[in-house]
Design an enzyme around this catalytic site. Sequence first.
Site, PDB file in Angstrom:
ATOM      1  N   LYS A  13      35.124  47.222  54.472  1.00  0.00           N
ATOM      2  CA  LYS A  13      33.918  47.939  54.880  1.00  0.00           C
ATOM      3  C   LYS A  13      32.934  47.017  55.611  1.00  0.00           C
ATOM      4  CE  LYS A  13      32.107  49.659  51.273  1.00  0.00           C
ATOM      5  NZ  LYS A  13      30.773  49.108  51.011  1.00  0.00           N
ATOM      6  N   ARG A  88      25.443  54.686  46.404  1.00  0.00           N
ATOM      7  CA  ARG A  88      26.547  54.277  45.539  1.00  0.00           C
ATOM      8  C   ARG A  88      26.652  55.160  44.309  1.00  0.00           C
ATOM      9  NH1 ARG A  88      27.300  48.786  46.980  1.00  0.00           N
ATOM     10  NH2 ARG A  88      28.966  47.705  45.881  1.00  0.00           N
ATOM     11  N   ARG A 127      43.543  38.110  44.980  1.00  0.00           N
ATOM     12  CA  ARG A 127      42.215  37.476  44.898  1.00  0.00           C
ATOM     13  C   ARG A 127      41.624  36.954  46.201  1.00  0.00           C
ATOM     14  NH1 ARG A 127      39.466  32.780  42.503  1.00  0.00           N
ATOM     15  NH2 ARG A 127      37.727  33.688  43.595  1.00  0.00           N
ATOM     16  N   ARG A 135      31.308  34.101  46.752  1.00  0.00           N
ATOM     17  CA  ARG A 135      30.357  34.909  46.010  1.00  0.00           C
ATOM     18  C   ARG A 135      30.553  34.719  44.527  1.00  0.00           C
ATOM     19  NH1 ARG A 135      30.650  40.807  48.629  1.00  0.00           N
ATOM     20  NH2 ARG A 135      30.400  41.309  46.428  1.00  0.00           N
ATOM     21  N   ARG A 146      34.368  45.757  39.478  1.00  0.00           N
ATOM     22  CA  ARG A 146      33.618  46.422  40.546  1.00  0.00           C
ATOM     23  C   ARG A 146      34.388  47.621  41.077  1.00  0.00           C
ATOM     24  NH1 ARG A 146      33.233  41.651  43.794  1.00  0.00           N
ATOM     25  NH2 ARG A 146      33.038  42.980  45.621  1.00  0.00           N
TER      26      ARG A 146
HETATM   27  P1  ADP Z   1      31.247  45.209  47.458  1.00  0.00           P
HETATM   28  O1  ADP Z   1      31.658  43.935  48.082  1.00  0.00           O
HETATM   29  O2  ADP Z   1      31.902  45.472  46.153  1.00  0.00           O
HETATM   30  O3  ADP Z   1      31.306  46.378  48.400  1.00  0.00           O
HETATM   31  P2  ADP Z   1      28.348  44.880  47.785  1.00  0.00           P
HETATM   32  O4  ADP Z   1      28.320  43.603  48.544  1.00  0.00           O
HETATM   33  O5  ADP Z   1      28.016  46.135  48.527  1.00  0.00           O
HETATM   34  O6  ADP Z   1      29.733  45.061  47.001  1.00  0.00           O
HETATM   35  O7  ADP Z   1      27.345  44.786  46.531  1.00  0.00           O
HETATM   36  C1  ADP Z   1      27.426  43.722  45.610  1.00  0.00           C
HETATM   37  C2  ADP Z   1      26.652  44.073  44.345  1.00  0.00           C
HETATM   38  O8  ADP Z   1      25.285  44.394  44.666  1.00  0.00           O
HETATM   39  C3  ADP Z   1      27.170  45.286  43.585  1.00  0.00           C
HETATM   40  O9  ADP Z   1      28.246  44.967  42.750  1.00  0.00           O
HETATM   41  C4  ADP Z   1      25.914  45.707  42.821  1.00  0.00           C
HETATM   42  O10 ADP Z   1      25.677  44.881  41.712  1.00  0.00           O
HETATM   43  C5  ADP Z   1      24.798  45.459  43.812  1.00  0.00           C
HETATM   44  N1  ADP Z   1      24.511  46.631  44.661  1.00  0.00           N
HETATM   45  C6  ADP Z   1      24.682  46.711  46.024  1.00  0.00           C
HETATM   46  N2  ADP Z   1      24.337  47.922  46.482  1.00  0.00           N
HETATM   47  C7  ADP Z   1      23.951  48.648  45.399  1.00  0.00           C
HETATM   48  C8  ADP Z   1      23.493  49.984  45.207  1.00  0.00           C
HETATM   49  N3  ADP Z   1      23.371  50.834  46.235  1.00  0.00           N
HETATM   50  N4  ADP Z   1      23.188  50.379  43.950  1.00  0.00           N
HETATM   51  C9  ADP Z   1      23.305  49.558  42.922  1.00  0.00           C
HETATM   52  N5  ADP Z   1      23.736  48.284  43.011  1.00  0.00           N
HETATM   53  C10 ADP Z   1      24.063  47.820  44.235  1.00  0.00           C
END
Ligand code: ADP
Length: 190
Positions: A13, A88, A127, A135, A146
């Site tokens: 994404k 989300r 992984r 991160r 997640r």
């Molecule tokens: P991923 O790589 O899993 O798509 P993101 O980089 O978008 O994750 O987000 C990393 C973390 O930031 C999430 O696991 C969450 O803890 C927090 N986070 C990001 N966006 C949101 C949201 N819209 N609502 C709640 N928590 C969020």
Amino acid sequence: MRIVLLGPPGAGKGTQALLITKKYAIPHISTGEILREQVALQSPLGLKVKATLDAGELVTDDLIMAIIKDRLERPDCAKGFLLDGIPRTINQSEMLDVILARAATPLTHVVQITVPQQVIMDRIKSRGVASQGGRSDDSAEVAAHRYQVYLTQTAPLAAFYRDQDCLREVDGVGTVDEVFERVCRVLEGA
Ligand code: ADP
């Protein structure tokens, strides 16, 4: 274009978001990035959310919506935007609708990048692929968590937007360029 990009962690994404925002010259608003930046700065907000991010849990809807409301009010969003990582939860989608309706700037596209569950699981197992690397939430264990959070909290959004007739699905299996081409076709309404 006012776009929401949906898809599980590990779907690529973030990569597609960068390509889209470059091509269409709109701001890329990644809530994950905004939060990680605050953690790195050790700001009061960052200190508050660090443990939540590290555990792969979601921060509260009220907190993230306050952040996004501020961000959407910045002048660069007048030409459109791409939301990556938000909404989300169904509650966030409803809150976002209210914010955008008040500003008379409804979403123009909701694009879901679809990747079969098994493919995501394999990526998580091997992984690093499921995350951008470096991160603190990118261990295989947290990545798997997640993904579970995604399945329970975020996957239901597809039905939410499908009911509003604005969901477009794009096959996320293929090269970055192949997926990008599919995304552009959807964005350009072909
Ligand atoms: P991923 O790589 O899993 O798509 P993101 O980089 O978008 O994750 O987000 C990393 C973390 O930031 C999430 O696991 C969450 O803890 C927090 N986070 C990001 N966006 C949101 C949201 N819209 N609502 C709640 N928590 C969020």
